[in-house]
Each structure stands twice: as C-alpha cells, then as structure tokens.
Design a protein around this motif. Structure first.
Motif, short mmCIF file in Angstrom:
data_model
loop_
_atom_site.label_atom_id
_atom_site.label_comp_id
_atom_site.label_asym_id
_atom_site.label_seq_id
_atom_site.Cartn_x
_atom_site.Cartn_y
_atom_site.Cartn_z
N GLY A 77 0.85 -1.28 0.17
CA GLY A 77 -0.21 0.08 0.05
C GLY A 77 0.82 1.40 0.06
O GLY A 77 1.37 1.61 -0.91
N SER A 78 0.92 1.86 1.14
CA SER A 78 1.66 3.04 1.23
C SER A 78 2.52 3.18 2.37
O SER A 78 2.31 2.65 3.60
CB SER A 78 0.84 4.28 1.27
N ALA A 79 3.61 3.84 2.42
CA ALA A 79 4.52 4.23 3.66
C ALA A 79 4.85 5.64 3.66
O ALA A 79 5.50 6.09 2.75
CB ALA A 79 5.60 3.30 3.59
N ASP A 102 4.27 -3.17 -4.10
CA ASP A 102 3.68 -1.93 -4.67
C ASP A 102 3.50 -0.83 -3.67
O ASP A 102 2.57 -0.11 -3.54
CB ASP A 102 2.19 -2.36 -4.96
N VAL A 103 4.66 -0.55 -2.87
CA VAL A 103 4.64 0.78 -2.26
C VAL A 103 5.58 1.68 -2.73
O VAL A 103 6.55 2.21 -2.42
CB VAL A 103 5.45 0.44 -0.82
N ASP A 104 5.08 2.12 -4.18
CA ASP A 104 5.72 3.06 -4.96
C ASP A 104 5.99 4.40 -4.54
O ASP A 104 6.90 5.04 -4.99
CB ASP A 104 5.16 3.12 -6.48
N ILE A 153 13.33 -5.82 -0.46
CA ILE A 153 13.04 -6.28 -1.70
C ILE A 153 11.54 -5.35 -2.01
O ILE A 153 10.91 -5.07 -1.46
CB ILE A 153 12.75 -7.86 -1.55
N PHE A 154 11.95 -4.81 -3.34
CA PHE A 154 10.87 -3.98 -3.90
C PHE A 154 10.05 -4.78 -4.96
O PHE A 154 10.75 -5.43 -5.85
CB PHE A 154 11.69 -2.64 -4.59
N LEU A 155 8.94 -4.85 -4.88
CA LEU A 155 7.93 -5.18 -5.99
C LEU A 155 7.23 -4.23 -6.68
O LEU A 155 6.43 -3.63 -5.65
CB LEU A 155 7.02 -6.34 -5.31
N THR A 156 7.25 -4.10 -7.69
CA THR A 156 6.67 -2.82 -8.43
C THR A 156 6.02 -3.27 -9.78
O THR A 156 6.62 -4.12 -10.50
CB THR A 156 7.54 -1.61 -8.46
N ASN A 157 5.13 -2.52 -10.25
CA ASN A 157 4.54 -2.61 -11.59
C ASN A 157 5.09 -1.40 -12.27
O ASN A 157 4.95 -1.27 -13.77
CB ASN A 157 3.30 -2.48 -11.74
N ILE A 158 6.11 -0.58 -11.82
CA ILE A 158 6.74 0.49 -12.45
C ILE A 158 7.68 0.17 -13.68
O ILE A 158 8.54 -0.82 -13.53
CB ILE A 158 7.53 1.49 -11.50
#
Length: 168
Positions: A77-79, A102-104, A153-158
């Motif tokens: 979500g968000s941080a 997904d904490v883009d 670890i970053f998981l993203t759709n960017i």
C-alpha cells in the motif's frame, strides 16, 4: 516461440526470482527490485520464499549450515517516510528482510528515497538517521540513528525505462 519455449522461459524467470529472493534473505545481496506487469506472480513468488525462510512453511531456514530464524515485514500500500524509518529500524538486523510490495510512493518521495539510499549504501556501515523531532520515535524508543544490516525487496509495476525522473 512455441508454447513449450514460453513455459520454459517463465519457469526460468521464477527460478531466478527464487534464487535472488533467497540471496537477499541470506544477506548475499542487500536489495533487489522486481518490476513487471500486474498478475505475473511477483508477490506470490517472493512471499512464498519469505514464508519458507520465516518458518511459516518449513520450520527453519538453513543459513550457511546453521539454523537461524528469519524476520520479515511485508508492506503493501503506502508508507510515509517516518513509517519507513520505523520499519527499517524494527527489521534492521542481519536476519531480516523488508518487502515493499507496490509501495511505489517511497520511490517518489525524496526523504524516503534518501532513507533507502542509506539502508542500501555500498559501504561497510549502512547508517540511517532521522534528525527531525518526532514524538512517535520517542514514544516507541526508536533512536535517531541506527545501522541497517537487513535486506530490502521492492515489488513494483513501474516501468523504469519509461520514467523521466532521473533520481530513480
């Protein structure tokens, strides 16, 4: 490519995801970014490996021949920058990994990005500081600086190749 070739390619990508996740958990690499379209199994693949390492699937994870308990936090979500600092502190020891799924927002906020740069510094000591007054940190007994020894670890759709923000 044939259907079989495509399936082999997908299997190989998941094997790489598995190996890199394990390397992050072991501390062999400090961080990894997994980017791709939604629905490809990024979260599932990483979360399954984390579950194995934390004992949710298997009882213990073996690191270098010894059994050590792995600690992890999966943030979705968000941080805020302060929330990120708190999480990095709580999971700062060597046997810890923070997954940002997904904490883009952390990648587009200068303070959060600087915290991450400190956590992933290539030097021997990865010291992070929060020198702004914070009742939250004081109330929780969190120091204004600490050494981060965990993994991220970053998981993203960017699609990073499409982004025009140079700091990323």
């Amino acid at each position: 490519p044939s259907h079989e070739e495509r399936m082999e390619d997908i299997a190989q990508r998941f094997e790489i995801l598995h190996d890199l996740t394990k390397a992050t958990i072991n501390g062999d690499i400090r961080a990894m970014i997994v980017s791709g379209p939604p629905g490809m199994g990024k979260s599932y693949g990483v979360e399954r490996e984390i579950a194995r390492a934390t004992g949710e699937i298997e009882t213990l994870f073996h690191l270098g021949g010894s059994s050590e308990r792995i600690r992890s936090e999966i943030v979705k979500g968000s941080a805020s920058p302060l929330g990120l600092y708190q999480t990095l502190y709580k999971y700062s020891d060597r046997n810890s990994v923070v997954v940002l799924d997904d904490v883009d927002s952390v990648l587009f906020d200068d303070v959060s990005l600087n915290l991450l740069k400190g956590a992933l510094d290539s030097g021997k000591s990865r010291r992070i500081s929060w020198l702004s007054d914070s009742h939250t940190l004081r109330n929780e007994g969190i120091p204004t600086s600490f050494n981060f020894n965990g993994g991220i670890i970053f998981l993203t759709n960017i699609k990073f190749d499409k982004i025009k923000v140079s700091r990323l």
